[in-house]
Each structure stands twice: as structure tokens, then as C-alpha cells.
Design a protein around this motif. Structure first.
Motif, short mmCIF file in Angstrom:
data_model
loop_
_atom_site.label_atom_id
_atom_site.label_comp_id
_atom_site.label_asym_id
_atom_site.label_seq_id
_atom_site.Cartn_x
_atom_site.Cartn_y
_atom_site.Cartn_z
N ARG A 71 -5.48 78.27 22.98
CA ARG A 71 -5.33 79.65 23.45
C ARG A 71 -6.27 79.92 24.63
O ARG A 71 -5.84 80.53 25.63
N GLN A 72 -7.50 79.48 24.55
CA GLN A 72 -8.44 79.70 25.64
C GLN A 72 -8.06 78.88 26.87
O GLN A 72 -8.16 79.36 28.00
N ALA A 102 1.13 75.77 24.24
CA ALA A 102 0.63 76.94 24.96
C ALA A 102 1.68 78.06 25.05
O ALA A 102 1.30 79.20 25.37
N TYR A 105 1.25 81.65 23.66
CA TYR A 105 0.18 82.45 24.25
C TYR A 105 0.45 82.75 25.73
O TYR A 105 -0.09 83.70 26.27
N VAL A 258 -4.96 76.06 17.55
CA VAL A 258 -5.78 77.27 17.60
C VAL A 258 -6.91 77.14 16.61
O VAL A 258 -6.70 76.75 15.45
#
Length: 508
Positions: A71-72, A102, A105, A258
Motif C-alpha cells: 500500500r505504501q 497494487a 489501492y 499489506v
């Protein structure tokens, strides 16, 4: 006595953990090989970054207060693409690498972007659509059609990007193995990697080999890797490929999952250099060395040679040193004492490497020759220790009393003095194995013995952490075993030492 030995064995595990932490801390301060100017000049920055990632050199040593997850990474790549600066190319490649993992997100975040950044981000996912083998995938790479393409896709297929759905898809593939099931997981792309790698098992028959081959093909396809299991591969080769993929997943898992709740707390420890090594050591039998060889298998082949060399030399040295020490103590101040002292001093002073070269030069090879060479260097310490211990015991009241009761001097020496004087020597013997390893490595190299020495020296030069940590653990385990054996030997040498243990057991 048995309870005491078992208690010692239980303490071996935390001891080995402590040894691993200390050894890893020391190794972490060894100069980083990727800082070598010659290597930096030879490798492309991307290759250098990949090498650092493979060795976990981009992570903290023991604690990662801010571990990064998919997510980051996805949010950072979207921000760079939306900005459109010099980092856009790298961000586009990062989104393609993250792939389906990904999408949950990235796609919901498109509506929050301005039209032009939204089109750039959506178009950057075009190669992902091709890899997922989606219909009309060419529309995903066109900035004018990419946004509606991904919007429709997420409206139709977003419900499939759930952990339970992926788990069911992997189970169906393992059970049926049809092309439809393969296509089902291919369309989930890297989002399915966690369950695919989890389902990977070392094959043991034709059926399990085929399941492993299909799962590896999916993992290789979604990651762009060429590491696959050939249709005619042996079970050994297939197992080696599965091992490589597990190792890869240990390194890169956080890029595609995640980290939330307890998983994030655990990642603060596992997403570190030590954590990566420990996880590999526990789940993958100590992992692989820098040459790609399984560390556990290589140690199993070489450790018996080194162990036989070290312990054989210790037995020879102490079998000779103890009688020499007793004889020296019995003839204190005489010519015999001087001859023994001079002889053992010469043995102690001559370097082990010189003796090994002399022996090799005279054509002597083999394990027994190595034991003799190492024993020569070890014999001085037990001899002097035994002499001092027996000389002290001979001056004590109980020995004088034995002589006064009519015991002969040899009997008082061997029965009364030796039993008490033997205990310090047994303590010393329990500490010998780790200290004798250095000499054993030299002897193995000179005499060509296939022990642990040569790979360890090469690992020091190449900063092969996996191999050096494994050697440290093996050395620690044998040191702990030596202490346990010494405790049992104390009781055999003097049964009175077992009485305190028995008294504690009765009082309890």
C-alpha cells in the motif's frame, strides 16, 4: 544427573539465539561489499540496488519502526507519477512490478486525481493488463482509454481481489489443475502471490511435481522471472527451484502484501537484516550461500570432517597431555620434568601452519594426519594444567594423610591426587573445540581435507552472512554440547559431585 543434562540441553536453545544475535551484530559491521568502488563501476545502479536487496542491506539491523508494504509503495509510485517529475519513469516501473497486488489501492484512488495525472497513472498500468491477459488490454495502455478501461475492470472484477477468493482459487488449481484455473490466477496477477508461494511444496512424486511446476509457472509469469521448473526436470531440480522461490518470497513478500495489525508488529522484527536471516534459517534450513548452494546440505557434507578433526585431535592431545602432566608433577624439579616442559613448550610455540606444511611436504595426507598435527599444538595446555592441578593436590592434607596411612606414593598420586586434579583439565577440555577451529581450518586447507575451513574463509572474503552465521551456530552448539559432556565427565571422575543434585531433588 540425567535431569541436569536435560536442563543444560534446554538452555542450549536460548544460548544459540544469543550467539546468533551477537554474531550477526559483529558481521553487520563488516564493510559492505556493495561499497566497493570497482563493483559500483562495474554494475548498473539497478543491478546494485537488486544486489543490496538480495542481501537485505537496505534494511535496519534489528528493528524496523516503519516497515513498507504494498500500500505504501503503491501510494508513493502514484504520487510520483501524478507529479510527472524525474521520478516518473521509476514510479511507472514500480507500479508494473507491484502489478495486481497494487490495484486495490491504485484504482480506487484514481478519482481523487486531476484528469491528466489520472490518465498517466492509468496508462502506466497498461503492461499489467497485458500480463493479466485481459481482453482489450491494449486499451489500458492508451491514456485516452485507460481510465474507463480500469474503471470498468474494477467495477466488474474488484470483488475477486479478496484474500478468501484467492485462497479458493489456489485450492481449486491444486485440486483440478486445469487451464481455466491457471487463467483465473493469472488475472489476479501478483495479488495471488502470497497464496501461490504458500501452496508451493517440495515435490515428492510425479503429481506433486506437476503441481509445483504449475504454481512456479504462475509465479514466474506474474513477476517476469525466468526461474521455472522444466517439464522433464527431476524431483531434485524441482525441489531446488521451489527452494529458490521460497527464498525470493522471504525477501520480497512485504512488497506484495499489506502489513496491518499484528502483521505490522511482526514486520518490525522480520523486515530487518537479522529478521530476514532468522526467518530463512528457520523456514528454509539455513537458506543458501552466495553461490546458491543449500547451506544445510553443504554443512552436512563438510561438518563431519571438521568435527572428527577437532574432537579427534582433542582426544589425542588430552590422552597424551594428562599422563605427561601427572608424570611431570610426580618428578618436579628433576630432569624428566624439565624434558617434558621443554617438549610441550616447543609443540606450543611451533605454528600449526608450519607443522601442516611439513607434514604435507612429506606426503602425509588424510584425516588422521590432520588430527596428529592439530593435537601437537593442543597438547601443551592440558599437560601444564594437569601438572599444576596434581602438584596442588599432592600438597593437600588428604594426600598427606593417605601417605601417612601407608599408601604408596604412586597410589596416592593416581587414586587421591589425580581424581581431584582431573577436574580442572576436564573444564579446559570443554572449552577447547571453538578455540581449536582456527587451527583446524588451516590444516584442512593445507592437507586438502573437505571440511568447513575453505568455504568459511571464502565466506569471510565474500561476506556470506548465511554461511558464517550457520558456522557460528554449529560451533556454538558443539561448545554447548562440550559443556554438557564435561558436566557428565565430572560425575564419572568424582561421583561425589552428583550428590548435591540428588539432595536438591530430595528437598524439592
Amino acid at each position: 544427573m540425567l535431569r541436569h543434562a536435560l536442563r543444560r540441553l534446554l538452555w542450549t536453545l536460548p544460548t544459540l539465539v544469543g550467539i546468533s544475535v551477537i554474531a550477526f551484530l559483529v558481521l553487520s559491521f563488516v564493510p559492505d561489499p556493495t561499497d566497493d568502488p570497482a563493483l559500483r563501476a562495474r554494475l548498473h545502479p539497478a543491478e546494485l540496488s537488486h544486489l543490496r536487496r538480495q542481501r537485505a542491506l537496505d534494511l535496519p539491523r534489528f528493528l524496523n519502526v516503519a516497515p513498507r508494504d504494498v500500500r505504501q509503495r503503491a501510494a508513493q509510485a502514484v504520487a510520483a507519477l501524478a507529479d510527472g517529475g524525474g521520478e516518473a519513469a521509476g514510479a511507472r516501473a514500480e507500479l508494473v512490478r507491484l502489478g495486481g497486488a497494487a490495484l486495490p489501492y491504485v484504482l480506487p484512488a484514481l478519482d481523487a486525481l486531476a484528469p491528466d495525472p489520472r490518465a498517466r497513472v492509468a496508462a502506466a498500468l497498461g503492461p499489467v493488463a497485458v500480463r493479466m491477459e485481459l481482453r482489450r488490454a491494449e486499451d489500458a495502455g492508451d491514456p485516452t482509454t485507460a481510465v474507463p478501461f480500469w474503471t470498468r475492470f474494477w467495477d466488474d472484477r474488484g470483488v475477486e481481489f479478496r484474500a478468501a477468493a484467492v485462497r479458493s482459487a489456489v485450492q481449486r488449481l491444486a485440486r483440478y489443475g486445469t487451464a481455466t484455473r491457471v487463467a483465473e490466477l493469472t488475472e489476479l496477477d501478483t495479488f495471488a502471490l502470497d497464496d501461490v508461494i504458500t501452496a508451493l511444496e517440495a515435490p515428492h512424486d510425479v503429481a506433486s511435481g506437476e503441481r509445483a511446476r504449475v504454481l512456479v509457472d504462475i509465479a514466474a509469469h506474474v513477476t517476469g522471472s525466468a526461474d521455472r521448473i522444466a517439464p522433464d526436470a527431476s524431483l531434485t531440480d524441482a525441489g531446488a527451484c521451489v527452494q529458490r522461490w521460497r527464498q525470493w518470497w522471504t525477501i520480497y513478500r512485504s512488497d506484495f502484501v499489506v502489513l496491518a495489525g499484528p502483521a505490522r508488529g511482526a514486520a518490525m522484527l522480520t523486515e530487518t537484516r537479522y529478521g530476514k536471516w532468522a526467518l530463512t534459517a528457520v523456514t528454509q534450513r539455513l537458506g543458501v550461500d552466495n553461490q546458491g548452494r543449500p547451506v544445510a546440505s553443504e554443512l552436512a557434507r563438510r561438518v563431519p570432517v571438521t568435527v572428527a578433526l577437532v574432537f579427534g585431535a582433542i582426544v589425542l592431545a588430552y590422552a597424551l597431555g594428562i599422563p605427561l602432566g601427572v608424570l611431570s608433577a610426580a618428578s618436579r624439579g628433576r630432569k624428566t620434568d624439565l624434558i617434558i616442559a621443554t617438549s610441550v613448550l616447543v609443540c606450543y610455540a611451533v605454528p600449526t601452519a608450519v607443522l601442516a606444511v611439513l607434514v604435507a611436504g612429506r606426503g602425509a595426507h588424510g584425516l588422521f594426519a590432520g588430527m596428529l598435527v592439530l593435537a601437537v599444538g593442543l597438547v601443551a595446555v592440558p599437560t601444564r594444567q594437569q601438572r599444576s592441578a596434581v602438584a596442588w593436590a599432592m600438597s593437600q592434607d588428604w594426600v598427606r594423610a593417605a601417605l601417612a596411612r601407608g599408601n604408596s606414593r604412586p597410589r596416592a598420586l593416581l587414586v587421591h591426587a589425580l581424581r581431584n586434579g582431573l577436574l580442572p583439565v576436564l573444564t579446559l577440555a570443554s572449552l577447547e573445540p571453538p578455540m581449536a577451529l582456527g587451527g583446524a581450518f588451516v590444516i584442512e586447507h593445507v592437507l586438502g581435507l573437505p571440511g568447513v575451513g575453505d568455504p568459511t574463509i571464502a565466506a569471510v572474503h565474500g561476506r556470506d552472512v548465511a554461511w558464517l552465521m550457520a558456522v557460528a551456530l554449529v560451533a556454538g552448539a558443539f561448545a554447548a554440547l562440550g559443556v554438557i559432556v564435561a558436566d557428565l565427565a565430572y560425575v564419572l571422575a568424582d561421583p561425589r559431585l552428583a550428590r548435591p543434585n540428588f539432595n536438591r531433588k530430595r528437598s524439592a
